[in-house]
Scaffold this motif. Sequence first.
Motif, PDB file in Angstrom:
ATOM      1  N   ASP A   1       0.838  -1.202   0.000  1.00  0.00           N
ATOM      2  CA  ASP A   1       0.000   0.000   0.000  1.00  0.00           C
ATOM      3  C   ASP A   1       0.873   1.254   0.000  1.00  0.00           C
ATOM      4  N   TYR A   2       0.439   2.237  -0.765  1.00  0.00           N
ATOM      5  CA  TYR A   2       1.176   3.494  -0.858  1.00  0.00           C
ATOM      6  C   TYR A   2       0.210   4.673  -0.772  1.00  0.00           C
ATOM      7  N   VAL A   3       0.720   5.755  -0.194  1.00  0.00           N
ATOM      8  CA  VAL A   3       0.057   7.050  -0.198  1.00  0.00           C
ATOM      9  C   VAL A   3       0.876   7.968  -1.103  1.00  0.00           C
ATOM     10  N   LEU A   4       0.196   8.729  -1.973  1.00  0.00           N
ATOM     11  CA  LEU A   4       0.875   9.684  -2.836  1.00  0.00           C
ATOM     12  C   LEU A   4       0.457  11.096  -2.441  1.00  0.00           C
ATOM     13  N   LEU A   5       1.421  11.991  -2.393  1.00  0.00           N
ATOM     14  CA  LEU A   5       1.115  13.357  -2.000  1.00  0.00           C
ATOM     15  C   LEU A   5       2.049  14.344  -2.660  1.00  0.00           C
ATOM     16  N   MET A   6       1.666  15.611  -2.618  1.00  0.00           N
ATOM     17  CA  MET A   6       2.476  16.694  -3.171  1.00  0.00           C
ATOM     18  C   MET A   6       2.613  17.818  -2.159  1.00  0.00           C
ATOM     19  N   ASP A   7       3.729  18.521  -2.251  1.00  0.00           N
ATOM     20  CA  ASP A   7       3.875  19.790  -1.553  1.00  0.00           C
ATOM     21  C   ASP A   7       4.621  20.752  -2.464  1.00  0.00           C
ATOM     22  N   PHE A   8       4.736  22.003  -2.029  1.00  0.00           N
ATOM     23  CA  PHE A   8       5.316  23.058  -2.855  1.00  0.00           C
ATOM     24  C   PHE A   8       6.304  23.836  -2.008  1.00  0.00           C
ATOM     25  N   ILE A   9       7.534  23.962  -2.492  1.00  0.00           N
ATOM     26  CA  ILE A   9       8.549  24.657  -1.701  1.00  0.00           C
ATOM     27  C   ILE A   9       9.005  25.920  -2.437  1.00  0.00           C
TER      28      ILE A   9
ATOM     29  N   LYS B   1      -2.947   0.064  -3.577  1.00  0.00           N
ATOM     30  CA  LYS B   1      -1.880  -0.890  -3.884  1.00  0.00           C
ATOM     31  C   LYS B   1      -0.968  -0.343  -4.985  1.00  0.00           C
ATOM     32  N   GLY B   2       0.277  -0.759  -4.928  1.00  0.00           N
ATOM     33  CA  GLY B   2       1.224  -0.366  -5.959  1.00  0.00           C
ATOM     34  C   GLY B   2       0.724  -0.710  -7.348  1.00  0.00           C
ATOM     35  N   ALA B   3       0.072  -1.867  -7.478  1.00  0.00           N
ATOM     36  CA  ALA B   3      -0.434  -2.287  -8.788  1.00  0.00           C
ATOM     37  C   ALA B   3      -1.422  -1.270  -9.347  1.00  0.00           C
ATOM     38  N   GLN B   4      -2.284  -0.737  -8.465  1.00  0.00           N
ATOM     39  CA  GLN B   4      -3.266   0.250  -8.926  1.00  0.00           C
ATOM     40  C   GLN B   4      -2.583   1.535  -9.367  1.00  0.00           C
ATOM     41  N   TRP B   5      -1.622   2.007  -8.577  1.00  0.00           N
ATOM     42  CA  TRP B   5      -0.932   3.249  -8.925  1.00  0.00           C
ATOM     43  C   TRP B   5      -0.190   3.119 -10.254  1.00  0.00           C
ATOM     44  N   MET B   6       0.386   1.950 -10.516  1.00  0.00           N
ATOM     45  CA  MET B   6       1.191   1.774 -11.730  1.00  0.00           C
ATOM     46  C   MET B   6       0.343   1.501 -12.964  1.00  0.00           C
ATOM     47  N   ARG B   7      -0.928   1.150 -12.754  1.00  0.00           N
ATOM     48  CA  ARG B   7      -1.775   0.723 -13.867  1.00  0.00           C
ATOM     49  C   ARG B   7      -2.131   1.885 -14.789  1.00  0.00           C
ATOM     50  N   GLN B   8      -2.211   3.082 -14.237  1.00  0.00           N
ATOM     51  CA  GLN B   8      -2.651   4.226 -15.035  1.00  0.00           C
ATOM     52  C   GLN B   8      -1.889   5.475 -14.633  1.00  0.00           C
ATOM     53  N   ILE B   9      -2.070   6.524 -15.412  1.00  0.00           N
ATOM     54  CA  ILE B   9      -1.436   7.797 -15.092  1.00  0.00           C
ATOM     55  C   ILE B   9      -2.054   8.355 -13.813  1.00  0.00           C
ATOM     56  N   VAL B  10      -1.209   8.816 -12.907  1.00  0.00           N
ATOM     57  CA  VAL B  10      -1.667   9.420 -11.655  1.00  0.00           C
ATOM     58  C   VAL B  10      -1.809  10.922 -11.880  1.00  0.00           C
ATOM     59  N   SER B  11      -3.014  11.428 -11.707  1.00  0.00           N
ATOM     60  CA  SER B  11      -3.302  12.831 -11.986  1.00  0.00           C
ATOM     61  C   SER B  11      -3.709  13.570 -10.718  1.00  0.00           C
ATOM     62  N   PHE B  12      -3.045  14.687 -10.453  1.00  0.00           N
ATOM     63  CA  PHE B  12      -3.400  15.525  -9.303  1.00  0.00           C
ATOM     64  C   PHE B  12      -4.331  16.648  -9.767  1.00  0.00           C
ATOM     65  N   ASP B  13      -5.438  16.245 -10.418  1.00  0.00           N
ATOM     66  CA  ASP B  13      -6.336  17.234 -11.000  1.00  0.00           C
ATOM     67  C   ASP B  13      -7.301  17.834  -9.990  1.00  0.00           C
ATOM     68  N   LYS B  14      -7.299  17.341  -8.758  1.00  0.00           N
ATOM     69  CA  LYS B  14      -8.159  17.933  -7.716  1.00  0.00           C
ATOM     70  C   LYS B  14      -7.421  19.001  -6.916  1.00  0.00           C
ATOM     71  N   LEU B  15      -6.109  19.078  -7.079  1.00  0.00           N
ATOM     72  CA  LEU B  15      -5.294  20.001  -6.300  1.00  0.00           C
ATOM     73  C   LEU B  15      -5.604  21.443  -6.712  1.00  0.00           C
ATOM     74  N   LYS B  16      -5.781  22.308  -5.708  1.00  0.00           N
ATOM     75  CA  LYS B  16      -6.041  23.719  -5.985  1.00  0.00           C
ATOM     76  C   LYS B  16      -5.056  24.599  -5.215  1.00  0.00           C
ATOM     77  N   LEU B  17      -4.733  25.740  -5.847  1.00  0.00           N
ATOM     78  CA  LEU B  17      -3.804  26.706  -5.273  1.00  0.00           C
ATOM     79  C   LEU B  17      -4.578  27.934  -4.825  1.00  0.00           C
ATOM     80  N   THR B  18      -4.271  28.417  -3.617  1.00  0.00           N
ATOM     81  CA  THR B  18      -4.949  29.598  -3.092  1.00  0.00           C
ATOM     82  C   THR B  18      -3.930  30.563  -2.502  1.00  0.00           C
TER      83      THR B  18
END
Length: 233
Positions: free
Chosen positions: A64-72, A133-150
């Motif tokens: 199992d994996y968690v994917l996340l983003m931050d901005f520096i 699962k890793g299999a799910q993450w690797m199966r398709q492109i991972v898109s951060f299309d819900k991320l919003k900047l304020t």
Amino acid sequence: GWAGEGPGTGGKNRRVCHAAARLEMGSLWEEFNRLGTEMIVTKAGRRMFPTFQVKLSGLDPLADYVLLMDFIPLDDKRYRWGWGDGGRGLDPGVLSSSSPRRYAFHSSSWLAAGRAEPAAPGRVHFHPDSPAKGAQWMRQIVSFDKLKLTNNLLDDNGHIILNSMHRYQPRFHVVFVDPRRDSERFAHQNFKSFSFPETQFMAVTAYQNHRITQLKIASNPFAKGFRDGDPEP
């Protein structure tokens, strides 16, 4: 191409040490980067374009994996858009031999305008499919299309808070969900980070470079509203 974290991957858990990420739409990101990418920040929050998307490989399919983003922040400066060659000079594509001075405004560029404002509250954005699962993450492109900047320092929607007229580097993190009871002891071993320099951008409340505006409209499939006067997305 595929990117790894570079130095410092030693000592990482075997479930993340082989992880690799490829930035999708890389040529579009590079096209924006050559002009100086700008991303709109609003009080309500605005999605990024181009959208940050990656293709993953090297994960353990059953873990199992968690994917996340931050901005520096990229530096300790704030900027303004104004006259002065800023190292760029005139845009040769718009010069006219008959009246070369007529287009002098095209030498506008980003100029340092003082020290950065205090850093906005540091936040991370978890991909909404996490954990998976890793299999799910690797199966398709991972898109951060819900991320919003304020730019709203008091935002309570979980959006990424940035200071306008400051430069940022997005970072992407793959975190292995360690099932061990004392997993916090191994936290530093259980993640791998990725940075793509071509995704750096200036946070703005309105586009400053008209060429960025043109490229956003030309390349964004949702930009019809922009042409019609609706600023979203």
